[in-house]
Motif scaffolding. Sequence first.
Motif, PDB file in Angstrom:
ATOM      1  N   LYS A  17       0.837  -1.206   0.000  1.00  0.00           N
ATOM      2  CA  LYS A  17       0.000   0.000   0.000  1.00  0.00           C
ATOM      3  C   LYS A  17       0.869   1.251   0.000  1.00  0.00           C
ATOM      4  N   ARG A  18       1.917   1.248   0.813  1.00  0.00           N
ATOM      5  CA  ARG A  18       2.823   2.400   0.873  1.00  0.00           C
ATOM      6  C   ARG A  18       3.505   2.610  -0.482  1.00  0.00           C
ATOM      7  N   ALA A  19       3.985   1.519  -1.084  1.00  0.00           N
ATOM      8  CA  ALA A  19       4.647   1.621  -2.389  1.00  0.00           C
ATOM      9  C   ALA A  19       3.686   2.184  -3.432  1.00  0.00           C
ATOM     10  N   TRP A  20       2.442   1.716  -3.416  1.00  0.00           N
ATOM     11  CA  TRP A  20       1.450   2.208  -4.375  1.00  0.00           C
ATOM     12  C   TRP A  20       1.197   3.701  -4.186  1.00  0.00           C
ATOM     13  N   ARG A  21       1.058   4.149  -2.925  1.00  0.00           N
ATOM     14  CA  ARG A  21       0.806   5.562  -2.643  1.00  0.00           C
ATOM     15  C   ARG A  21       1.942   6.421  -3.194  1.00  0.00           C
ATOM     16  N   HIS A  22       3.180   5.967  -3.034  1.00  0.00           N
ATOM     17  CA  HIS A  22       4.319   6.736  -3.528  1.00  0.00           C
ATOM     18  C   HIS A  22       4.377   6.714  -5.057  1.00  0.00           C
ATOM     19  N   MET A  23       4.101   5.567  -5.648  1.00  0.00           N
ATOM     20  CA  MET A  23       4.121   5.480  -7.116  1.00  0.00           C
ATOM     21  C   MET A  23       3.038   6.356  -7.741  1.00  0.00           C
ATOM     22  N   ALA A  24       1.893   6.461  -7.068  1.00  0.00           N
ATOM     23  CA  ALA A  24       0.772   7.240  -7.599  1.00  0.00           C
ATOM     24  C   ALA A  24       1.003   8.746  -7.487  1.00  0.00           C
ATOM     25  N   SER A  25       1.951   9.137  -6.673  1.00  0.00           N
ATOM     26  CA  SER A  25       2.247  10.561  -6.496  1.00  0.00           C
ATOM     27  C   SER A  25       3.401  10.932  -7.424  1.00  0.00           C
ATOM     28  N   GLY A  26       3.062  11.322  -8.625  1.00  0.00           N
ATOM     29  CA  GLY A  26       4.082  11.601  -9.636  1.00  0.00           C
ATOM     30  C   GLY A  26       4.489  13.059  -9.696  1.00  0.00           C
ATOM     31  N   THR A  27       5.251  13.378 -10.710  1.00  0.00           N
ATOM     32  CA  THR A  27       5.762  14.728 -10.908  1.00  0.00           C
ATOM     33  C   THR A  27       4.643  15.756 -10.965  1.00  0.00           C
ATOM     34  N   GLY A  28       3.503  15.368 -11.510  1.00  0.00           N
ATOM     35  CA  GLY A  28       2.361  16.279 -11.582  1.00  0.00           C
ATOM     36  C   GLY A  28       1.919  16.745 -10.204  1.00  0.00           C
ATOM     37  N   ALA A  29       2.004  15.861  -9.218  1.00  0.00           N
ATOM     38  CA  ALA A  29       1.627  16.232  -7.848  1.00  0.00           C
ATOM     39  C   ALA A  29       2.560  17.323  -7.329  1.00  0.00           C
ATOM     40  N   GLY A  30       3.826  17.210  -7.638  1.00  0.00           N
ATOM     41  CA  GLY A  30       4.790  18.226  -7.215  1.00  0.00           C
ATOM     42  C   GLY A  30       4.523  19.566  -7.874  1.00  0.00           C
ATOM     43  N   LYS A  31       4.180  19.536  -9.148  1.00  0.00           N
ATOM     44  CA  LYS A  31       3.910  20.782  -9.876  1.00  0.00           C
ATOM     45  C   LYS A  31       2.607  21.429  -9.434  1.00  0.00           C
ATOM     46  N   ARG A  32       1.622  20.610  -9.058  1.00  0.00           N
ATOM     47  CA  ARG A  32       0.358  21.168  -8.564  1.00  0.00           C
ATOM     48  C   ARG A  32       0.542  21.771  -7.172  1.00  0.00           C
ATOM     49  N   ALA A  33       1.293  21.091  -6.324  1.00  0.00           N
ATOM     50  CA  ALA A  33       1.509  21.584  -4.960  1.00  0.00           C
ATOM     51  C   ALA A  33       2.425  22.801  -4.945  1.00  0.00           C
ATOM     52  N   PHE A  34       3.379  22.825  -5.866  1.00  0.00           N
ATOM     53  CA  PHE A  34       4.368  23.902  -5.917  1.00  0.00           C
ATOM     54  C   PHE A  34       4.431  24.490  -7.325  1.00  0.00           C
ATOM     55  N   PRO A  35       3.406  25.286  -7.686  1.00  0.00           N
ATOM     56  CA  PRO A  35       3.383  25.911  -9.017  1.00  0.00           C
ATOM     57  C   PRO A  35       4.476  26.974  -9.133  1.00  0.00           C
TER      58      PRO A  35
END
Length: 174
Positions: free
Chosen positions: A13-31
């Motif tokens: 479950k932890r591995a899946w959560r990390h894999m699902a959080s891609g580069t897009g998540a970083g760009k959305r959180a930190f525009p």
Amino acid sequence: MTSQATSFFGRCKRAWRHMASGTGAGKRAFPPATLQAIEQAITLGEQRHRAEVRLIVEPGLDARSAFNNLGNRQRARALFAQYGVWDTEENCGVLIYINLAAREVDIVADRHVGRLVADTEWQVICRTMTTGFAQGDFHAPTLSALEQLNTLLARHYPADGSRPNQLPNDAVIL
């Protein structure tokens, strides 16, 4: 179900959560506007103290690291070395590491600065960010934490004249 099976499924479950959080998540959180504000806060802060500050955002660990329970602190230390935050003239580098998938923050300080600041002081700064992140806000808590960090560093490690900037001030999104 055995605890070993629970552990295995928990790690999956932890591995899946990390894999699902891609580069897009970083760009959305930190525009771009947030990244620019972070760079400006670091630049202005470094005029008040002698430390060198680096901020790295990682959307999520790779699957193997997440499955093998690589800790946030371990990853922060690895990035501290990889990005040369330790490589400053006065051993004064400070890394703020943000893991978005885990919503965790760690601060790693080089030995000269690390000796001057208590762990509880670093933890207050980390809590400022994680509390805001839990509410879905990344901009204001990060800037607030940087102001807290700059104030803390100015108190413990004040500027003593002009010096060259030894590390880039821009945030890194992996």
